[in-house]
Design an enzyme around this catalytic site. Sequence first.
Site, short mmCIF file in Angstrom:
data_model
loop_
_atom_site.label_atom_id
_atom_site.label_comp_id
_atom_site.label_asym_id
_atom_site.label_seq_id
_atom_site.Cartn_x
_atom_site.Cartn_y
_atom_site.Cartn_z
N THR A 1 49.41 -68.08 31.21
CA THR A 1 50.80 -67.65 30.71
C THR A 1 50.60 -66.28 30.50
O THR A 1 49.68 -65.44 30.41
CB THR A 1 51.75 -68.42 29.76
OG1 THR A 1 50.85 -68.33 28.52
CG2 THR A 1 51.65 -69.87 30.26
N GLY A 2 51.88 -65.69 29.82
CA GLY A 2 51.91 -64.46 29.35
C GLY A 2 51.67 -64.29 27.86
O GLY A 2 51.63 -63.10 27.29
N ASP A 3 51.35 -65.41 27.22
CA ASP A 3 50.99 -65.32 25.55
C ASP A 3 50.06 -66.48 25.45
O ASP A 3 49.49 -67.08 26.28
CB ASP A 3 52.33 -65.32 25.03
CG ASP A 3 52.31 -64.36 23.65
OD1 ASP A 3 51.17 -64.51 22.96
OD2 ASP A 3 53.28 -64.00 23.22
N ASP A 4 49.87 -66.70 24.15
CA ASP A 4 49.08 -67.58 23.67
C ASP A 4 48.98 -69.10 24.49
O ASP A 4 50.32 -69.40 24.88
CB ASP A 4 49.05 -68.06 22.27
CG ASP A 4 48.89 -66.66 21.32
OD1 ASP A 4 48.40 -65.63 21.82
OD2 ASP A 4 49.48 -66.88 19.91
#
Length: 446
Positions: free
Chosen positions: A248-251
């Site tokens: 994904t685009g974060d954690d």
Amino acid sequence: MFRIQPLVSVLLCCFTFWFHISFGYLITCSGIVPMRYRKDKVSITDFGGVGDGKTLNTKAFREAIYRIQHLRRRGGTLLYVPPGVYLTESFNLTSHMTLYLARGAVIKATQDTWKWPLVAPLPSYGRGRERPGGRYMSFIHGDGLRDVVISGENGTIDGQGGIWWNMWRQGNLQFTRPNLVEFMNSRGIIISNVIFKNSPFWNIHPVYCSNVVIRYVTILAPTDSPNTDGIDPDSSSNVCIEDSFISTGDDLVAVKSGWDEYGIGYGRPSSHITIRRVTGSSPFAGIAVGSETSGGVEHVLAENIVIYNSGIGVNIKTNIGRGGFIKNITVSQVFMENVRTGIKIAGDTGDHPDNRFNPNALPYVKGVTLKNIWGVKVQKAGSIQGLKNAPFTNICLSKINLHGMTGPRSPPWKCSDVSGAAIEVSPSPCAQLSSPQQSGSCANHF
Ligand SMILES: *[C@@H]1O[C@H](CO)[C@@H](O)[C@H](O)[C@H]1NC(C)=O
Ligand SMILES: *[C@@H]1O[C@H](CO)[C@@H](O)[C@H](O)[C@H]1NC(C)=O
């Protein structure tokens, strides 16, 4: 784009093999929530559902779930979603139900963002996470539920988040973006064999929940999609996440428990969180604790994790004003490849809900064990930076080998306001972690 690199798959395979031979059997989440067989079954098509990708199915979902809620069949009811693309607005689940997505079934969020319902902010956050005031309800939502399953044959829940990401980028979001799936105040939840795609914000958010199992899920969002965290167990206990792929685009997974004075006031920790056999890639962190940890986080075990093409491998993050505690965290059997920073533990993450936070509310960080971590193409091994008036203690590193870009040498570790011990760590860690008088407190962790 989401292909696991061959090297990573080979190593994952070796890891799993190693794990099998060392322990003899595979530990799983089973037992935390009993699997349910539901005799009573209905199909979304019985309620007028049309999977043509154009018809709005909000009424069908809401009526089907109303029926399940009010007929209360013994053993609960399974709601079958056949192959097809079912466009719908957000809807609420009910207790004792299974949402079953057949192979080729897609439940797709409408793009009519202006009609999206608002719900109250979470009491442990005091406001929406990104905008003041309320927040948009998650696409699939459950509050005060028990015994709910979302499963099937790897059908897809698609948030069509692009429109929300652009609102965020253009700065014209009025309220906090919706999560893809959120359970609040619920227990006995299983999410398995489902693909989650393009969430507007966080993907799966169990908050104030207990006994939650998430396994065999795939979570996908573009690397540049803002704040699309994979799974965020938040002020929840007995959460088990395993055998999943997240990119994904974060954690990928971030364990949380509320934000500054609101989280401290609400006082609900996250505890007994297990994460195992998770693979993926994130521009931020693979495995994270924080940064919202004001209700406290304890007893987290993450093991057999593969992180590649990422910002940070393992990241524990908190801040002045957060208060709360982070203790008894164990991360082991991690392989990472091509990450900027292997390990980062930081007390200066920034980001407050408002300026009413208490600057004397210092986080308490004690008992973090990181062991058997191996990385290649790691630009920086790590940094562990506590707070002057609240040093991080019992930070234990064991058998860690992080190789740099062009050979075995990575830049040295950076440490401050930290104590603990280290054995067999390469590149060799900072002096603060070699203190022999502290290694006693680490001994039982090694
Ligand atoms: C769904 O749940 C939310 C939050 O619990 C509630 O505000 C909303 O009215 C519910 N919507 C429907 C259609 O039942
Ligand atoms: C669904 O995906 C999971 C995880 O990738 C996989 O283990 C499982 O075999 C798949 N199930 C089906 C029915 O295809």
